[in-house]
Design a protein around this motif. Structure first.
Motif, PDB file in Angstrom:
ATOM      1  N   ARG A  94      -4.736  15.471 -16.189  1.00  0.00           N
ATOM      2  CA  ARG A  94      -4.561  16.273 -14.972  1.00  0.00           C
ATOM      3  C   ARG A  94      -4.880  15.512 -13.696  1.00  0.00           C
ATOM      4  O   ARG A  94      -4.574  15.992 -12.596  1.00  0.00           O
ATOM      5  CB  ARG A  94      -5.391  17.546 -15.039  1.00  0.00           C
ATOM      6  CG  ARG A  94      -6.858  17.320 -14.780  1.00  0.00           C
ATOM      7  CD  ARG A  94      -7.586  18.625 -14.537  1.00  0.00           C
ATOM      8  NE  ARG A  94      -8.851  18.348 -13.936  1.00  0.00           N
ATOM      9  CZ  ARG A  94     -10.016  18.733 -14.422  1.00  0.00           C
ATOM     10  NH1 ARG A  94     -10.067  19.453 -15.518  1.00  0.00           N
ATOM     11  NH2 ARG A  94     -11.127  18.421 -13.799  1.00  0.00           N
ATOM     12  N   SER A 116      -6.367  29.899  -5.262  1.00  0.00           N
ATOM     13  CA  SER A 116      -5.728  29.241  -6.404  1.00  0.00           C
ATOM     14  C   SER A 116      -4.586  30.099  -6.947  1.00  0.00           C
ATOM     15  O   SER A 116      -4.554  31.305  -6.768  1.00  0.00           O
ATOM     16  CB  SER A 116      -6.743  28.985  -7.507  1.00  0.00           C
ATOM     17  OG  SER A 116      -7.225  30.212  -8.009  1.00  0.00           O
ATOM     18  N   SER A 117      -3.657  29.446  -7.631  1.00  0.00           N
ATOM     19  CA  SER A 117      -2.505  30.171  -8.166  1.00  0.00           C
ATOM     20  C   SER A 117      -2.752  30.713  -9.569  1.00  0.00           C
ATOM     21  O   SER A 117      -2.088  31.656  -9.997  1.00  0.00           O
ATOM     22  CB  SER A 117      -1.268  29.275  -8.167  1.00  0.00           C
ATOM     23  OG  SER A 117      -1.479  28.147  -8.998  1.00  0.00           O
ATOM     24  N   ASP A 134      -4.725  25.045  -9.644  1.00  0.00           N
ATOM     25  CA  ASP A 134      -3.495  24.864  -8.878  1.00  0.00           C
ATOM     26  C   ASP A 134      -2.752  23.692  -9.480  1.00  0.00           C
ATOM     27  O   ASP A 134      -3.284  22.581  -9.539  1.00  0.00           O
ATOM     28  CB  ASP A 134      -3.781  24.594  -7.396  1.00  0.00           C
ATOM     29  CG  ASP A 134      -3.976  25.870  -6.618  1.00  0.00           C
ATOM     30  OD1 ASP A 134      -3.153  26.797  -6.794  1.00  0.00           O
ATOM     31  OD2 ASP A 134      -4.951  25.949  -5.862  1.00  0.00           O
ATOM     32  N   VAL A 135      -1.535  23.941  -9.941  1.00  0.00           N
ATOM     33  CA  VAL A 135      -0.725  22.906 -10.573  1.00  0.00           C
ATOM     34  C   VAL A 135       0.166  22.275  -9.508  1.00  0.00           C
ATOM     35  O   VAL A 135       0.954  22.967  -8.865  1.00  0.00           O
ATOM     36  CB  VAL A 135       0.114  23.496 -11.722  1.00  0.00           C
ATOM     37  CG1 VAL A 135       1.033  22.439 -12.315  1.00  0.00           C
ATOM     38  CG2 VAL A 135      -0.785  24.095 -12.788  1.00  0.00           C
ATOM     39  N   LEU A 136       0.038  20.968  -9.345  1.00  0.00           N
ATOM     40  CA  LEU A 136       0.858  20.229  -8.387  1.00  0.00           C
ATOM     41  C   LEU A 136       2.075  19.601  -9.064  1.00  0.00           C
ATOM     42  O   LEU A 136       3.072  19.332  -8.416  1.00  0.00           O
ATOM     43  CB  LEU A 136       0.009  19.145  -7.718  1.00  0.00           C
ATOM     44  CG  LEU A 136      -1.303  19.629  -7.103  1.00  0.00           C
ATOM     45  CD1 LEU A 136      -2.123  18.453  -6.610  1.00  0.00           C
ATOM     46  CD2 LEU A 136      -1.034  20.628  -5.994  1.00  0.00           C
ATOM     47  N   ASP A 137       1.968  19.357 -10.366  1.00  0.00           N
ATOM     48  CA  ASP A 137       3.034  18.746 -11.156  1.00  0.00           C
ATOM     49  C   ASP A 137       3.151  19.563 -12.442  1.00  0.00           C
ATOM     50  O   ASP A 137       2.259  19.504 -13.299  1.00  0.00           O
ATOM     51  CB  ASP A 137       2.669  17.288 -11.437  1.00  0.00           C
ATOM     52  CG  ASP A 137       3.634  16.565 -12.364  1.00  0.00           C
ATOM     53  OD1 ASP A 137       4.107  17.157 -13.351  1.00  0.00           O
ATOM     54  OD2 ASP A 137       3.887  15.375 -12.108  1.00  0.00           O
ATOM     55  N   GLU A 138       4.236  20.339 -12.566  1.00  0.00           N
ATOM     56  CA  GLU A 138       4.385  21.264 -13.698  1.00  0.00           C
ATOM     57  C   GLU A 138       4.341  20.554 -15.052  1.00  0.00           C
ATOM     58  O   GLU A 138       3.746  21.057 -15.994  1.00  0.00           O
ATOM     59  CB  GLU A 138       5.674  22.076 -13.568  1.00  0.00           C
ATOM     60  CG  GLU A 138       5.605  23.173 -12.520  1.00  0.00           C
ATOM     61  CD  GLU A 138       4.586  24.267 -12.833  1.00  0.00           C
ATOM     62  OE1 GLU A 138       4.371  24.608 -14.020  1.00  0.00           O
ATOM     63  OE2 GLU A 138       3.993  24.791 -11.870  1.00  0.00           O
ATOM     64  N   GLY A 185       0.886  19.665 -15.734  1.00  0.00           N
ATOM     65  CA  GLY A 185       0.158  20.910 -15.959  1.00  0.00           C
ATOM     66  C   GLY A 185       0.319  21.422 -17.370  1.00  0.00           C
ATOM     67  O   GLY A 185      -0.649  21.854 -18.006  1.00  0.00           O
ATOM     68  N   LYS A 204      -2.875  15.662 -10.475  1.00  0.00           N
ATOM     69  CA  LYS A 204      -1.686  16.487 -10.705  1.00  0.00           C
ATOM     70  C   LYS A 204      -1.994  17.967 -10.883  1.00  0.00           C
ATOM     71  O   LYS A 204      -1.120  18.806 -10.742  1.00  0.00           O
ATOM     72  CB  LYS A 204      -0.940  15.968 -11.928  1.00  0.00           C
ATOM     73  CG  LYS A 204      -0.472  14.531 -11.731  1.00  0.00           C
ATOM     74  CD  LYS A 204       0.118  13.987 -12.991  1.00  0.00           C
ATOM     75  CE  LYS A 204       0.491  12.528 -12.740  1.00  0.00           C
ATOM     76  NZ  LYS A 204       0.404  11.721 -13.912  1.00  0.00           N
ATOM     77  N   VAL A 205      -3.241  18.255 -11.187  1.00  0.00           N
ATOM     78  CA  VAL A 205      -3.690  19.634 -11.351  1.00  0.00           C
ATOM     79  C   VAL A 205      -5.065  19.721 -10.709  1.00  0.00           C
ATOM     80  O   VAL A 205      -5.971  18.971 -11.072  1.00  0.00           O
ATOM     81  CB  VAL A 205      -3.780  20.027 -12.848  1.00  0.00           C
ATOM     82  CG1 VAL A 205      -4.267  21.458 -12.990  1.00  0.00           C
ATOM     83  CG2 VAL A 205      -2.448  19.842 -13.558  1.00  0.00           C
ATOM     84  N   ARG A 206      -5.223  20.616  -9.738  1.00  0.00           N
ATOM     85  CA  ARG A 206      -6.534  20.834  -9.098  1.00  0.00           C
ATOM     86  C   ARG A 206      -7.263  21.924  -9.865  1.00  0.00           C
ATOM     87  O   ARG A 206      -6.709  23.005 -10.087  1.00  0.00           O
ATOM     88  CB  ARG A 206      -6.370  21.259  -7.652  1.00  0.00           C
ATOM     89  CG  ARG A 206      -6.123  20.109  -6.719  1.00  0.00           C
ATOM     90  CD  ARG A 206      -6.320  20.513  -5.272  1.00  0.00           C
ATOM     91  NE  ARG A 206      -5.494  21.657  -4.905  1.00  0.00           N
ATOM     92  CZ  ARG A 206      -4.412  21.583  -4.144  1.00  0.00           C
ATOM     93  NH1 ARG A 206      -4.040  20.436  -3.629  1.00  0.00           N
ATOM     94  NH2 ARG A 206      -3.721  22.658  -3.862  1.00  0.00           N
TER      95      ARG A 206
END
Length: 110
Positions: free
Chosen positions: A87, A57-58, A16-20, A23, A90-92
């Motif tokens: 990450r 997850s996305s 899951d990206v929280l900050d593109e 990411g 910023k990225v799970r």
């Protein structure tokens, strides 16, 4: 049946990206490190609609390595440690390491 060849091993990843921006930076460094350690992507992209249950997850990845030792070398490498730092927060990522099954499949307990 023992063939003398190591069994391929796999990294299964939910992302899951929280900050593109972070990411993309993480993906570039991670991909380079994976490929340089003998990994190859089998599945990578948006998580499809689940057939059963839920999948939170996305993005979803399955990465194949020649064996479990190679996965551990990659995961502990300076290149991938750098990717993990990028990450951070910023990225799970949820990650599983697993060995493959022999071609005849698995055996059920007796």
């Amino acid at each position: 049946m023992e063939t003398g060849n190591p069994v391929s091993a796999y990294v299964i990843v939910d992302v899951d990206v929280l900050d593109e921006e972070a990411g993309l930076a993480y993906a570039l460094v991670a991909q380079k490190s994976i490929l340089s350690h003998g990994g190859r992507y089998l599945v990578a992209g948006p998580t499809p609609e689940p057939v059963e249950g839920t999948w939170d997850s996305s993005r979803f990845l399955v990465i194949e390595f020649p064996d479990m030792d190679r996965i551990r070398e990659w995961y502990d490498s300076p290149e991938y440690r750098r990717a993990r730092e990028i990450r951070e927060g910023k990225v799970r990522v949820q990650m599983l390491f697993t060995e493959g099954s022999p071609p005849e499949g698995f055996s059920l307990p007796a």
